[in-house]
Design a protein around this motif. Sequence first.
Motif, PDB file in Angstrom:
ATOM      1  N   ARG A   2       0.847  -1.189   0.000  1.00 16.45           N
ATOM      2  CA  ARG A   2       0.000   0.000   0.000  1.00 16.45           C
ATOM      3  C   ARG A   2       0.886   1.244   0.000  1.00 16.45           C
ATOM      4  O   ARG A   2       1.899   1.299   0.686  1.00 16.45           O
ATOM      5  CB  ARG A   2      -0.910   0.011   1.224  1.00 16.45           C
ATOM      6  CG  ARG A   2      -1.982  -1.073   1.176  1.00 16.45           C
ATOM      7  CD  ARG A   2      -2.782  -1.140   2.426  1.00 16.45           C
ATOM      8  NE  ARG A   2      -1.876  -1.450   3.544  1.00 16.45           N
ATOM      9  CZ  ARG A   2      -2.107  -1.115   4.806  1.00 16.45           C
ATOM     10  NH1 ARG A   2      -3.201  -0.471   5.147  1.00 16.45           N
ATOM     11  NH2 ARG A   2      -1.253  -1.425   5.750  1.00 16.45           N
ATOM     12  N   GLU A  32     -11.887   6.925 -11.399  1.00 16.57           N
ATOM     13  CA  GLU A  32     -12.494   5.782 -12.076  1.00 16.57           C
ATOM     14  C   GLU A  32     -11.417   4.866 -12.659  1.00 16.57           C
ATOM     15  O   GLU A  32     -11.529   3.640 -12.585  1.00 16.57           O
ATOM     16  CB  GLU A  32     -13.433   6.277 -13.176  1.00 16.57           C
ATOM     17  CG  GLU A  32     -14.252   5.194 -13.809  1.00 16.57           C
ATOM     18  CD  GLU A  32     -15.281   5.721 -14.802  1.00 16.57           C
ATOM     19  OE1 GLU A  32     -15.843   4.886 -15.518  1.00 16.57           O
ATOM     20  OE2 GLU A  32     -15.504   6.941 -14.854  1.00 16.57           O
ATOM     21  N   VAL A  35     -10.016   2.868  -9.763  1.00 17.48           N
ATOM     22  CA  VAL A  35     -10.960   1.833  -9.343  1.00 17.48           C
ATOM     23  C   VAL A  35     -10.991   0.700 -10.368  1.00 17.48           C
ATOM     24  O   VAL A  35     -10.910  -0.483 -10.007  1.00 17.48           O
ATOM     25  CB  VAL A  35     -12.367   2.424  -9.115  1.00 17.48           C
ATOM     26  CG1 VAL A  35     -13.405   1.330  -8.922  1.00 17.48           C
ATOM     27  CG2 VAL A  35     -12.352   3.379  -7.923  1.00 17.48           C
ATOM     28  N   ASN A  36     -11.073   1.047 -11.647  1.00 23.74           N
ATOM     29  CA  ASN A  36     -11.123   0.023 -12.689  1.00 23.74           C
ATOM     30  C   ASN A  36      -9.849  -0.811 -12.747  1.00 23.74           C
ATOM     31  O   ASN A  36      -9.889  -1.990 -13.102  1.00 23.74           O
ATOM     32  CB  ASN A  36     -11.414   0.647 -14.054  1.00 23.74           C
ATOM     33  CG  ASN A  36     -12.838   1.152 -14.154  1.00 23.74           C
ATOM     34  OD1 ASN A  36     -13.716   0.746 -13.399  1.00 23.74           O
ATOM     35  ND2 ASN A  36     -13.080   2.065 -15.084  1.00 23.74           N
ATOM     36  N   ALA A  37      -8.726  -0.221 -12.384  1.00 24.16           N
ATOM     37  CA  ALA A  37      -7.457  -0.955 -12.341  1.00 24.16           C
ATOM     38  C   ALA A  37      -7.346  -1.800 -11.073  1.00 24.16           C
ATOM     39  O   ALA A  37      -6.422  -2.610 -10.937  1.00 24.16           O
ATOM     40  CB  ALA A  37      -6.291   0.019 -12.427  1.00 24.16           C
ATOM     41  N   GLY A  38      -8.275  -1.605 -10.125  1.00 24.58           N
ATOM     42  CA  GLY A  38      -8.283  -2.388  -8.899  1.00 24.58           C
ATOM     43  C   GLY A  38      -7.225  -1.977  -7.889  1.00 24.58           C
ATOM     44  O   GLY A  38      -6.869  -2.764  -7.012  1.00 24.58           O
ATOM     45  N   VAL A  39      -6.744  -0.727  -7.971  1.00 18.50           N
ATOM     46  CA  VAL A  39      -5.674  -0.302  -7.062  1.00 18.50           C
ATOM     47  C   VAL A  39      -6.126   0.692  -5.994  1.00 18.50           C
ATOM     48  O   VAL A  39      -5.416   0.900  -5.016  1.00 18.50           O
ATOM     49  CB  VAL A  39      -4.457   0.281  -7.832  1.00 18.50           C
ATOM     50  CG1 VAL A  39      -3.866  -0.768  -8.765  1.00 18.50           C
ATOM     51  CG2 VAL A  39      -4.818   1.540  -8.592  1.00 18.50           C
ATOM     52  N   LEU A  41      -7.869   2.006  -2.805  1.00 20.43           N
ATOM     53  CA  LEU A  41      -8.493   1.575  -1.562  1.00 20.43           C
ATOM     54  C   LEU A  41      -9.293   2.703  -0.922  1.00 20.43           C
ATOM     55  O   LEU A  41     -10.316   2.473  -0.294  1.00 20.43           O
ATOM     56  CB  LEU A  41      -7.434   1.083  -0.568  1.00 20.43           C
ATOM     57  CG  LEU A  41      -6.608  -0.119  -1.017  1.00 20.43           C
ATOM     58  CD1 LEU A  41      -5.525  -0.433   0.007  1.00 20.43           C
ATOM     59  CD2 LEU A  41      -7.496  -1.329  -1.248  1.00 20.43           C
ATOM     60  N   ASP A  84      -3.236   0.171  -3.564  1.00 17.63           N
ATOM     61  CA  ASP A  84      -2.645  -1.146  -3.361  1.00 17.63           C
ATOM     62  C   ASP A  84      -2.005  -1.535  -4.681  1.00 17.63           C
ATOM     63  O   ASP A  84      -2.696  -1.875  -5.648  1.00 17.63           O
ATOM     64  CB  ASP A  84      -3.727  -2.153  -2.959  1.00 17.63           C
ATOM     65  CG  ASP A  84      -3.155  -3.497  -2.573  1.00 17.63           C
ATOM     66  OD1 ASP A  84      -1.913  -3.652  -2.533  1.00 17.63           O
ATOM     67  OD2 ASP A  84      -3.958  -4.419  -2.310  1.00 17.63           O
TER      68      ASP A  84
END
Length: 142
Positions: A2, A32, A35-39, A41, A84
Motif C-alpha cells: 500500500r 475511475e 478503481v477500474n485498475a483495482g488499485v 483503496l 494497493d
Amino acid sequence: MRYMLIVKANEDSEAGAMPTEQELAEMGKFNEELVNAGVMLDGNGLLSSSVGARVKFSDKGKTTVVDGPFTETKELIAGYWILDVKSRDEAIEWARRVPFGPGGEIEVRKVAEEEDFGENFTPELREAEQRLREQVTKQHEG
C-alpha cells in the motif's frame, strides 16, 4: 503494497478555493481509472487547515490544541489516495497521471506493513492488531 499519494496543499487550497466543475470531472475520471485498475483503496480531499486543529503532546503527557489555519502550506496536506500496488514504481506512475496543472505536487509514501516493524511487533501485538482491524471492518459493513 500500500502507498499513500499525498496531495500537497497550496495557497489556493488553503484559501478554501474549491475545484472547478472541469477539475472535478477530470479527478472523477482519474479516480475511475484507479478503481477500474483495482488499485484504489481510499481517497479524499481535505478542507483547508482553517477548519482544522493540531494536537501537540508534551513530555509530561499533557496535550495542547492549536486551531488552524496554519501558515506553512508546504507542510500541509490537501488530499490523499491509498493505493494497493505491486511496487513503488507503480505508485509513482499513478502519481504522474494525477490531473494536476503547474504547481501541483504529490508525495508518494509507503504505508508501513507488519514486517516493517521487525521483532518489536511481537506475535501477541500482531494478533491484537488483527482483532482491531476485524472489529473496524465489522463496524463499517453495511
